[in-house]
Design a protein around this motif. Structure first.
Motif, PDB file in Angstrom:
ATOM      1  N   ASP A   1      12.688   6.384   0.047  1.00 56.29           N
ATOM      2  CA  ASP A   1      12.032   6.230  -1.024  1.00 56.29           C
ATOM      3  C   ASP A   1      10.659   6.255  -0.786  1.00 56.29           C
ATOM      4  OD1 ASP A   1      14.130   5.842  -3.039  1.00 56.29           O
ATOM      5  OD2 ASP A   1      14.139   3.635  -2.838  1.00 56.29           O
ATOM      6  N   ALA A   2      10.227   5.911   0.491  1.00 55.89           N
ATOM      7  CA  ALA A   2       8.751   6.024   0.984  1.00 55.89           C
ATOM      8  C   ALA A   2       8.348   7.452   1.344  1.00 55.89           C
ATOM      9  CB  ALA A   2       8.444   5.096   2.230  1.00 55.89           C
ATOM     10  N   GLY A   3       9.119   8.442   0.863  1.00 60.64           N
ATOM     11  CA  GLY A   3       8.882   9.689   1.115  1.00 60.64           C
ATOM     12  C   GLY A   3       9.279  10.334   2.519  1.00 60.64           C
ATOM     13  N   LEU A   4      10.081   9.805   3.330  1.00 56.84           N
ATOM     14  CA  LEU A   4      10.522  10.041   4.587  1.00 56.84           C
ATOM     15  C   LEU A   4      12.018  10.868   4.476  1.00 56.84           C
ATOM     16  CD1 LEU A   4       9.803  10.762   7.586  1.00 56.84           C
ATOM     17  CD2 LEU A   4      10.950   8.366   7.983  1.00 56.84           C
ATOM     18  N   THR A   5      12.104  12.041   4.619  1.00 58.47           N
ATOM     19  CA  THR A   5      13.601  12.582   4.821  1.00 58.47           C
ATOM     20  C   THR A   5      14.325  11.966   5.910  1.00 58.47           C
ATOM     21  OG1 THR A   5      12.461  14.493   3.939  1.00 58.47           O
ATOM     22  CG2 THR A   5      14.808  14.705   4.876  1.00 58.47           C
ATOM     23  N   VAL A   6      15.368  11.512   5.504  1.00 57.64           N
ATOM     24  CA  VAL A   6      16.103  10.639   6.706  1.00 57.64           C
ATOM     25  C   VAL A   6      17.614  11.210   6.447  1.00 57.64           C
ATOM     26  CG1 VAL A   6      16.981   8.447   7.584  1.00 57.64           C
ATOM     27  CG2 VAL A   6      14.626   8.865   6.805  1.00 57.64           C
ATOM     28  N   ASP A   7      18.313  11.584   7.499  1.00 63.68           N
ATOM     29  CA  ASP A   7      19.583  12.207   7.588  1.00 63.68           C
ATOM     30  C   ASP A   7      20.356  10.953   8.021  1.00 63.68           C
ATOM     31  OD1 ASP A   7      19.151  14.426   6.342  1.00 63.68           O
ATOM     32  OD2 ASP A   7      19.046  15.397   8.377  1.00 63.68           O
ATOM     33  N   TYR A   8      21.513  10.621   7.677  1.00 63.83           N
ATOM     34  CA  TYR A   8      22.087   9.447   8.096  1.00 63.83           C
ATOM     35  C   TYR A   8      23.753   9.863   8.595  1.00 63.83           C
ATOM     36  CZ  TYR A   8      24.464   4.753   8.853  1.00 63.83           C
ATOM     37  OH  TYR A   8      25.166   3.741   9.103  1.00 63.83           O
ATOM     38  N   GLU A   9      23.903   9.676   9.726  1.00 59.24           N
ATOM     39  CA  GLU A   9      25.429  10.070  10.371  1.00 59.24           C
ATOM     40  C   GLU A   9      25.981   9.204  11.115  1.00 59.24           C
ATOM     41  OE1 GLU A   9      24.536  13.472  12.850  1.00 59.24           O
ATOM     42  OE2 GLU A   9      23.676  15.104  11.151  1.00 59.24           O
ATOM     43  N   VAL A  10      27.267   9.119  11.102  1.00 58.26           N
ATOM     44  CA  VAL A  10      28.234   8.282  11.863  1.00 58.26           C
ATOM     45  C   VAL A  10      29.505   8.971  12.184  1.00 58.26           C
ATOM     46  CG1 VAL A  10      29.794   6.099  11.358  1.00 58.26           C
ATOM     47  CG2 VAL A  10      27.687   6.264  10.283  1.00 58.26           C
ATOM     48  N   THR A  11      29.654   9.035  13.609  1.00 61.27           N
ATOM     49  CA  THR A  11      30.673   9.601  14.115  1.00 61.27           C
ATOM     50  C   THR A  11      31.638   8.500  15.068  1.00 61.27           C
ATOM     51  OG1 THR A  11      29.544   9.991  16.142  1.00 61.27           O
ATOM     52  CG2 THR A  11      29.491  11.887  14.250  1.00 61.27           C
ATOM     53  N   GLY A  12      32.806   8.862  15.236  1.00 62.54           N
ATOM     54  CA  GLY A  12      33.872   8.002  15.774  1.00 62.54           C
ATOM     55  C   GLY A  12      34.476   6.979  14.690  1.00 62.54           C
ATOM     56  N   THR A  13      35.174   6.068  15.267  1.00 63.27           N
ATOM     57  CA  THR A  13      35.911   5.050  14.140  1.00 63.27           C
ATOM     58  C   THR A  13      34.984   4.137  14.145  1.00 63.27           C
ATOM     59  OG1 THR A  13      38.014   5.844  14.923  1.00 63.27           O
ATOM     60  CG2 THR A  13      37.902   3.904  13.902  1.00 63.27           C
ATOM     61  N   PRO A  14      34.583   3.643  13.014  1.00 60.37           N
ATOM     62  CA  PRO A  14      33.514   2.223  12.929  1.00 60.37           C
ATOM     63  C   PRO A  14      34.472   1.263  12.980  1.00 60.37           C
ATOM     64  CG  PRO A  14      33.278   3.912  11.055  1.00 60.37           C
ATOM     65  CD  PRO A  14      34.241   4.390  11.763  1.00 60.37           C
ATOM     66  N   ARG A  15      33.898   0.003  13.417  1.00 63.17           N
ATOM     67  CA  ARG A  15      34.682  -1.244  13.952  1.00 63.17           C
ATOM     68  C   ARG A  15      33.449  -2.327  13.437  1.00 63.17           C
ATOM     69  NH1 ARG A  15      35.559  -1.437  20.254  1.00 63.17           N
ATOM     70  NH2 ARG A  15      36.357   0.552  20.110  1.00 63.17           N
ATOM     71  N   ASP A  16      34.326  -3.466  13.536  1.00 62.32           N
ATOM     72  CA  ASP A  16      33.503  -4.676  13.354  1.00 62.32           C
ATOM     73  C   ASP A  16      32.874  -5.063  14.646  1.00 62.32           C
ATOM     74  OD1 ASP A  16      34.264  -4.936  10.673  1.00 62.32           O
ATOM     75  OD2 ASP A  16      36.245  -6.391  11.206  1.00 62.32           O
ATOM     76  N   LEU A  17      31.589  -5.406  14.306  1.00 61.56           N
ATOM     77  CA  LEU A  17      30.532  -5.526  15.494  1.00 61.56           C
ATOM     78  C   LEU A  17      30.446  -7.034  15.502  1.00 61.56           C
ATOM     79  CD1 LEU A  17      28.314  -2.340  15.653  1.00 61.56           C
ATOM     80  CD2 LEU A  17      30.287  -2.917  16.790  1.00 61.56           C
ATOM     81  N   PRO A  18      29.892  -7.815  16.646  1.00 61.68           N
ATOM     82  CA  PRO A  18      29.645  -9.332  16.940  1.00 61.68           C
ATOM     83  C   PRO A  18      28.259  -8.935  15.985  1.00 61.68           C
ATOM     84  CG  PRO A  18      30.383  -8.343  19.015  1.00 61.68           C
ATOM     85  CD  PRO A  18      30.413  -7.161  18.250  1.00 61.68           C
ATOM     86  N   ALA A  19      27.730 -10.235  15.713  1.00 64.53           N
ATOM     87  CA  ALA A  19      26.642 -10.497  15.001  1.00 64.53           C
ATOM     88  C   ALA A  19      25.278 -10.097  15.765  1.00 64.53           C
ATOM     89  CB  ALA A  19      26.464 -11.975  14.544  1.00 64.53           C
ATOM     90  N   LEU A  20      25.319 -10.518  16.947  1.00 58.30           N
ATOM     91  CA  LEU A  20      24.225 -10.384  17.818  1.00 58.30           C
ATOM     92  C   LEU A  20      24.078  -8.472  17.942  1.00 58.30           C
ATOM     93  CD1 LEU A  20      21.763 -10.906  19.502  1.00 58.30           C
ATOM     94  CD2 LEU A  20      23.287 -11.097  21.606  1.00 58.30           C
ATOM     95  N   LEU A  21      25.275  -7.947  18.112  1.00 62.56           N
ATOM     96  CA  LEU A  21      25.192  -6.530  18.369  1.00 62.56           C
ATOM     97  C   LEU A  21      24.722  -5.695  17.299  1.00 62.56           C
ATOM     98  CD1 LEU A  21      25.725  -4.279  20.555  1.00 62.56           C
ATOM     99  CD2 LEU A  21      28.062  -4.113  19.754  1.00 62.56           C
ATOM    100  N   GLY A  22      25.431  -6.377  16.270  1.00 65.91           N
ATOM    101  CA  GLY A  22      25.010  -5.547  14.808  1.00 65.91           C
ATOM    102  C   GLY A  22      23.783  -5.705  14.467  1.00 65.91           C
ATOM    103  N   LEU A  23      22.886  -6.812  14.540  1.00 67.41           N
ATOM    104  CA  LEU A  23      21.578  -7.328  14.416  1.00 67.41           C
ATOM    105  C   LEU A  23      20.623  -6.462  15.359  1.00 67.41           C
ATOM    106  CD1 LEU A  23      19.115  -8.724  13.213  1.00 67.41           C
ATOM    107  CD2 LEU A  23      19.552 -10.639  14.853  1.00 67.41           C
TER     108      LEU A  23
END
Length: 417
Positions: free
Chosen positions: A297-319
């Motif tokens: 929304d700020a005007g920057l073109t951003v591509d978001y990609e996720v590869t592999g199998t997503p998993r639940d991460l520890p809170a510290l790692l996710g932060l």
């Protein structure tokens, strides 16, 4: 130099050495309180009075020698070495004079006990040797006319008495040293706890400063970009200007809310200790789509990609992953320039999560600052706490790239590159 001069010099050296040794022996070994001094005076006075009277009743000169072995006990704790040697010297004088054993000879045992408890270890060992020699001297003088069996019996009995008194004093000394060591350990442990508490407070302040920097820098970057865009489009496209103003308001409110949550952690720490299951209001991987939409929304073109199998991460790692992406996008907004394209890539590998934020802007051409700022330092510190690494720098083909490798399981140590 004449022989007389050498003799005078040697005599002066010997005298100085003897004086120094005597000064070391006669110097007070320990400081004792007024109550202890009063007790020592009362104890020695009682022994001197009662046993001295008995000694005078038995023999006049022997009573005087008994006083010489009892009176010095007043200083048995403050000066244990000289007291023992003085009492021993009086006992030797008694032996040489052929005076029979007196009640004052109890002072020998008291002085031996005192030097084994309060004196230096080397003097305590010497005192034990003197006590053993005194047993032999007493047996040879006072039981010389007895049967050899009686002589051996008395020698063993006196030797056991002397060694028992000395061993009791040594045991008390050892126990006192052990208690003193425990007290010193307790004091040191208290100092360590205070130091750890101060360190924890310092680390907490650093963490909060880093969090506030991430929130404020990211929110302000978006707001500045939107404000510049709205000002530019105000005349030509009022709708775009309104949209920019709305984005500024939403971003400011979201940043303010998140900053309030982080500052609220200061008050929640105590409650968190009482209720450890209460979740902390911190963003994670699931919050990345919302973050990227705000940047778009700020005007920057951003591509978001996720590869592999997503998993639940520890809170510290996710932060940590969220803050690294946030800081990378903030730097892109600041330095990449208009028209830059950004890619955010998350790769869920078998053992670690790889976070990549890169752009094709002009960030590589910007002169590096002598101050690395809080952003990159914060990213490296976060990754290090999670056991990972962060590499950030210009790309070979232009643009800027941030790559973070965050292991799922915290190893023995993490690196910072």
């Amino acid at each position: 130099m004449t022989s007389q001069a050498r003799f005078r010099r040697n005599l002066a050296t010997m005298t100085g050495s003897i004086t120094g040794s005597l000064a070391g022996i006669l110097a007070p070994r320990r400081e004792i309180g007024a109550r202890s001094q009063a007790f020592d005076l009362l104890f020695a006075g009682a022994l001197t009075f009662f046993l001295g009277l008995i000694g005078f009743a038995q023999a006049g000169f022997g009573g005087i020698l008994g006083l010489g072995m009892l009176a010095p006990l007043v200083w048995r704790r403050s000066r244990p070495e000289p007291v023992f040697f003085v009492v021993s010297a009086v006992a030797v004088l008694q032996w040489l004079a052929g005076v029979e054993l007196q009640p004052g000879n109890v002072g020998l045992l008291v002085a031996l006990y005192a030097i084994s408890v309060y004196g230096e270890v080397r003097y305590s060992r010497i005192a034990l040797g003197i006590g053993g020699l005194g047993v032999l001297m007493a047996t040879s003088r006072y039981w010389s006319g007895s049967d050899w069996r009686q002589q051996i019996t008395m020698m063993v009995a006196l030797g056991a008495l002397v060694f028992g008194v000395w061993a009791t004093g040594e045991r008390r000394r050892t126990r006192g040293l052990y208690v003193a060591q425990l007290e010193e350990r307790a004091i040191q442990a208290e100092r360590d706890r205070d130091r750890e508490s101060k360190l924890a407070v310092s680390n907490e302040r650093t963490r909060i400063a880093r969090e506030i920097h991430d929130v404020v820098a990211h929110g302000l970057s978006i707001m500045i970009v939107q404000a510049d865009g709205g000002l530019y489009a105000a005349d030509a496209s009022p709708e775009q200007a309104k949209k920019a103003l709305a984005t500024i308001g939403d971003t400011g409110r979201a940043s303010l809310t998140e900053m309030r949550k982080m500052l609220g952690l200061l008050k929640q720490d105590a409650q968190q200790e009482l209720d450890p299951d209460q979740p902390r209001p911190q963003p994670g991987i699931s919050s990345l789509p919302e973050l990227i939409d705000n940047v778009r929304d700020a005007g920057l073109t951003v591509d978001y990609e996720v590869t592999g199998t997503p998993r639940d991460l520890p809170a510290l790692l996710g932060l940590t992953a969220y803050r690294i992406v946030q800081e990378g996008l903030t730097n892109t907004l600041k330095h990449a320039g208009p028209g830059a394209r950004t890619c955010v890539h998350l790769d869920f590998g078998r053992e670690m999560l790889t976070v990549m934020v890169n752009d094709d802007g002009r960030g590589a051409g910007v002169a590096p600052s002598s101050d690395p700022g809080h952003g990159l330092v914060g990213m490296r510190q976060r990754a290090s706490i999670s056991g990972g690494t962060v590499n950030a720098g210009p790309k070979a083909g232009g643009g800027y790239e941030v790559i973070a490798k965050l292991p799922y399981n915290l190893p023995n140590g993490g690196g910072i590159q």
